[in-house]
Design a protein around this motif. Structure first.
Motif, PDB file in Angstrom:
ATOM      1  N   GLU A  97       0.878  -1.167   0.000  1.00 23.24           N
ATOM      2  CA  GLU A  97       0.000   0.000   0.000  1.00 23.24           C
ATOM      3  C   GLU A  97       0.918   1.221   0.000  1.00 23.24           C
ATOM      4  O   GLU A  97       1.257   1.764   1.041  1.00 23.24           O
TER       5      GLU A  97
ATOM      6  N   TYR B 145     -11.620   7.769   2.835  1.00 19.65           N
ATOM      7  CA  TYR B 145     -11.649   6.828   1.714  1.00 19.65           C
ATOM      8  C   TYR B 145     -12.160   7.595   0.489  1.00 19.65           C
ATOM      9  O   TYR B 145     -13.221   8.221   0.571  1.00 19.65           O
TER      10      TYR B 145
ATOM     11  N   ASP C 166      -8.891   3.439  -5.472  1.00 23.72           N
ATOM     12  CA  ASP C 166      -9.753   3.762  -4.314  1.00 23.72           C
ATOM     13  C   ASP C 166      -8.903   3.888  -3.049  1.00 23.72           C
ATOM     14  O   ASP C 166      -9.038   3.110  -2.122  1.00 23.72           O
TER      15      ASP C 166
ATOM     16  N   SER D 290      -2.893   6.651  -0.049  1.00 27.10           N
ATOM     17  CA  SER D 290      -2.446   5.281   0.224  1.00 27.10           C
ATOM     18  C   SER D 290      -3.154   4.362  -0.762  1.00 27.10           C
ATOM     19  O   SER D 290      -4.297   3.956  -0.562  1.00 27.10           O
ATOM     20  N   ILE D 291      -2.451   4.071  -1.844  1.00 28.27           N
ATOM     21  CA  ILE D 291      -3.125   3.594  -3.064  1.00 28.27           C
ATOM     22  C   ILE D 291      -3.350   2.085  -3.145  1.00 28.27           C
ATOM     23  O   ILE D 291      -2.615   1.289  -2.577  1.00 28.27           O
TER      24      ILE D 291
ATOM     25  N   PHE E 182      -9.989   5.869  10.567  1.00 28.58           N
ATOM     26  CA  PHE E 182      -9.181   6.512   9.519  1.00 28.58           C
ATOM     27  C   PHE E 182      -8.352   7.697  10.023  1.00 28.58           C
ATOM     28  O   PHE E 182      -7.640   8.319   9.241  1.00 28.58           O
TER      29      PHE E 182
ATOM     30  N   TRP F 293      -7.634  -3.261   6.057  1.00 28.31           N
ATOM     31  CA  TRP F 293      -8.562  -3.876   5.101  1.00 28.31           C
ATOM     32  C   TRP F 293      -9.236  -5.107   5.704  1.00 28.31           C
ATOM     33  O   TRP F 293      -9.131  -6.212   5.196  1.00 28.31           O
TER      34      TRP F 293
ATOM     35  N   LYS G 210     -12.848  -5.875   8.628  1.00 33.91           N
ATOM     36  CA  LYS G 210     -13.883  -5.286   9.477  1.00 33.91           C
ATOM     37  C   LYS G 210     -13.779  -5.831  10.900  1.00 33.91           C
ATOM     38  O   LYS G 210     -14.750  -5.832  11.647  1.00 33.91           O
TER      39      LYS G 210
ATOM     40  N   GLU H  68      -3.127   0.474  11.344  1.00 35.99           N
ATOM     41  CA  GLU H  68      -2.021   0.378  10.406  1.00 35.99           C
ATOM     42  C   GLU H  68      -0.902   1.258  10.951  1.00 35.99           C
ATOM     43  O   GLU H  68      -1.130   2.413  11.331  1.00 35.99           O
TER      44      GLU H  68
ATOM     45  N   TYR I 137       2.256   3.014   9.904  1.00 41.50           N
ATOM     46  CA  TYR I 137       2.996   3.454   8.712  1.00 41.50           C
ATOM     47  C   TYR I 137       4.452   3.684   9.115  1.00 41.50           C
ATOM     48  O   TYR I 137       4.774   4.686   9.765  1.00 41.50           O
TER      49      TYR I 137
ATOM     50  N   LEU J 163     -15.816  -5.823   1.537  1.00 44.45           N
ATOM     51  CA  LEU J 163     -14.786  -4.826   1.186  1.00 44.45           C
ATOM     52  C   LEU J 163     -14.387  -4.960  -0.276  1.00 44.45           C
ATOM     53  O   LEU J 163     -14.141  -6.054  -0.782  1.00 44.45           O
TER      54      LEU J 163
ATOM     55  N   TYR K 200     -19.239   8.114  -1.031  1.00 46.20           N
ATOM     56  CA  TYR K 200     -17.963   8.847  -0.905  1.00 46.20           C
ATOM     57  C   TYR K 200     -17.773   9.857  -2.039  1.00 46.20           C
ATOM     58  O   TYR K 200     -16.673  10.384  -2.225  1.00 46.20           O
TER      59      TYR K 200
HETATM   60  N1  THG Z   1      -5.018   0.584   3.952  1.00 44.20           N
HETATM   61  C1  THG Z   1      -4.140   1.459   3.423  1.00 44.20           C
HETATM   62  N2  THG Z   1      -4.026   1.638   2.113  1.00 44.20           N
HETATM   63  C2  THG Z   1      -4.800   0.905   1.275  1.00 44.20           C
HETATM   64  C3  THG Z   1      -5.739  -0.010   1.769  1.00 44.20           C
HETATM   65  C4  THG Z   1      -5.840  -0.172   3.153  1.00 44.20           C
HETATM   66  N3  THG Z   1      -4.667   1.070  -0.060  1.00 44.20           N
HETATM   67  C5  THG Z   1      -5.262   0.121  -0.940  1.00 44.20           C
HETATM   68  C6  THG Z   1      -6.609  -0.342  -0.479  1.00 44.20           C
HETATM   69  N4  THG Z   1      -6.537  -0.745   0.913  1.00 44.20           N
HETATM   70  C7  THG Z   1      -7.608   0.777  -0.618  1.00 44.20           C
HETATM   71  N5  THG Z   1      -8.956   0.304  -0.581  1.00 44.20           N
HETATM   72  C8  THG Z   1      -9.749   0.313   0.542  1.00 44.20           C
HETATM   73  C9  THG Z   1     -11.007  -0.236   0.435  1.00 44.20           C
HETATM   74  C10 THG Z   1     -11.853  -0.241   1.521  1.00 44.20           C
HETATM   75  C11 THG Z   1     -11.425   0.280   2.726  1.00 44.20           C
HETATM   76  C12 THG Z   1     -10.166   0.794   2.840  1.00 44.20           C
HETATM   77  C13 THG Z   1      -9.318   0.830   1.728  1.00 44.20           C
HETATM   78  C14 THG Z   1     -12.334   0.310   3.910  1.00 44.20           C
HETATM   79  N6  THG Z   1     -13.631   0.424   3.687  1.00 44.20           N
HETATM   80  C15 THG Z   1     -14.641   0.385   4.718  1.00 44.20           C
HETATM   81  C16 THG Z   1     -15.931  -0.109   4.090  1.00 44.20           C
HETATM   82  O1  THG Z   1     -16.054  -0.064   2.881  1.00 44.20           O
HETATM   83  O2  THG Z   1     -16.783  -0.583   4.842  1.00 44.20           O
HETATM   84  C17 THG Z   1     -14.866   1.699   5.425  1.00 44.20           C
HETATM   85  C18 THG Z   1     -15.002   2.902   4.553  1.00 44.20           C
HETATM   86  C19 THG Z   1     -15.559   4.122   5.271  1.00 44.20           C
HETATM   87  O3  THG Z   1     -16.462   3.950   6.104  1.00 44.20           O
HETATM   88  O4  THG Z   1     -15.138   5.279   5.007  1.00 44.20           O
HETATM   89  O5  THG Z   1     -11.893   0.236   5.041  1.00 44.20           O
HETATM   90  O6  THG Z   1      -6.640  -0.986   3.673  1.00 44.20           O
HETATM   91  N7  THG Z   1      -3.369   2.170   4.233  1.00 44.20           N
END
Ligand code: THG
Length: 367
Positions: free
Chosen positions: A61, A93, A106, A120-121, A176, A195, A197, A202, A204, A242, A263
């Motif tokens: 990431e 996000y 995303d 954080s891609i 977040f 990533w 639930k 994380e 960094y 997810l 979003y």
């Molecule tokens: N952590 C970090 N970087 C990342 C990811 C990560 N980069 C790549 C990828 N993962 C990015 N994609 C996501 C997709 C979903 C979520 C986080 C990153 C996520 N989604 C929740 C959901 O959909 O229920 C909450 C979203 C919200 O409520 O705002 O957590 O994991 N550093």
């Protein structure tokens, strides 16, 4: 089996040696790096995430850093979500789209300070994209990939482990949000994210030479809670709904099709890339949407990841973009990217070569 040819194009994770010591057995590629995807005991790795605490090398990431007086403006141009109230230390996000409103990444956007943001891609090159846009719009911003690599601590016991290393303040971190700190002199940012639930953090790492030290600090601190290695878990993430960009999306997917509409803020400035297309898509209604799919077959199936066709009354309505046997539901489940005409409750079939597997479309998340 085969092995992977070393190359300077495959950048090493700072946690690579640690994952070898943990007995990593499988990798996937992501952002020109290798990401561990298994340590030889999928059952234990799954339950450790659901019931305990799990340690992940997610250095893949990568961060795309926007720095300079126009960093905030560039972040807003790239992300069709209102960032005007985003505070230092907050993450959001976001759905990065191209000019046609198609989702090209995303990431989680982190506001490091007024003049510095990280994206954080997911697995596509946003460094090129951000640099091109910054130049075209003549912005005063430097786009770079800093020496920052996340390690995740996930699972219901992650609060206890991370608090034992960093202090009880981590328990109050909002979703977040993050804070810069140091752990035995190692510079890090600690975020409430990950990533899964199942709760988690994380970490960094901001000095790639300290990866193995950081890994060991958490490995030792986590022993009272039986911490062990894991990785972004396919089964858990499908159960939890997810999204995996590139796995569950194709080159025509817009954010509304994959549950990311919440979003997207349509009233952001017209200079935001893709916003006009997104307004049109929203007005006309997206062509497809994402639902869960539950198969009738009650023993574990492995359909691969081939975007199997989904049929309703013999007509193709879309694709199954992933699938897994859920240990908690004891069912085969997956995500369906299907026509707007389909709804939760509909009976359908998944096509697997000559076979047709009966299934039902359902709301997500599964759990
Ligand atoms: N952590 C970090 N970087 C990342 C990811 C990560 N980069 C790549 C990828 N993962 C990015 N994609 C996501 C997709 C979903 C979520 C986080 C990153 C996520 N989604 C929740 C959901 O959909 O229920 C909450 C979203 C919200 O409520 O705002 O957590 O994991 N550093």
């Amino acid at each position: 089996m085969f092995s992977i040819t070393p190359s300077a194009r495959l950048k090493p994770s700072p946690f690579y040696q640690s994952t070898l010591k943990e007995g990593v057995q499988e990798f996937t590629t992501y952002n020109n790096m290798l990401m561990p995807t298994g340590y030889g005991d999928p059952e234990a790795e799954y339950w450790r995430l659901i019931r305990g605490v799990s340690q992940w090398d997610v250095a893949v990431e990568r961060q795309v850093q926007l720095e300079g007086p126009d960093a905030g403006r560039l972040a807003q141009i790239l992300a069709p979500r209102d960032l005007s109230k985003c505070k230092t230390g907050q993450g959001k996000y976001v759905a990065i789209c191209n000019h046609d409103g198609i989702l090209i990444n995303d990431p989680i956007l982190l506001k490091v300070n007024e003049q510095c943001y990280w994206l954080s891609i997911a697995d596509s090159n946003i460094w090129f994209w951000a640099k091109a846009i910054a130049s075209e719009r003549k912005l005063r911003v430097e786009v770079s990939e800093p020496d920052v690599s996340p390690m995740a601590i996930q699972g219901p016991k992650s609060d206890d482990v991370v608090a034992s290393v960093c202090g009880d303040w981590v328990r109050e971190l909002k979703y977040f949000w993050f804070r810069e700190t140091s752990i035995e002199g190692i510079p890090v940012a600690v975020a409430r994210s990950g990533w899964s639930k199942q709760r988690g953090f994380e970490i960094y790492l901001m000095d790639g030479s300290q990866g193995d030290r950081l890994w060991n600090i958490f490995r030792e601190a986590g022993k009272p809670w039986d911490i062990g290695p894991g990785n972004p878990n396919l089964m858990e993430r499908i159960e939890s709904g997810l999204l995996s960009w590139g796995g569950d999306t194709d080159e025509e997917t817009n954010p509304f099709e994959v549950r990311m509409g919440k979003y997207v803020d349509l009233d952001v400035s017209d200079e935001v890339i893709g916003i006009e297309a997104l307004r049109t898509i929203k007005t006309e209604g997206p062509r497809r949407h994402q639902l869960g799919l539950v198969m009738d077959e009650v023993k574990p199936l492995d359909l691969g990841f081939v975007w199997n066709d989904i049929l309703v009354d013999g007509a193709k309505v879309g694709h199954l973009t992933n699938n897994v046997w859920s240990r908690r539901l004891e069912k085969n489940i997956g995500f369906a990217l299907v026509s707007r005409d389909c709804q939760a409750g509909d009976e359908a079939v998944v096509v697997q070569e000559e076979k047709q597997i009966k299934c039902q479309l359902v709301e997500m998340p599964f759990i």
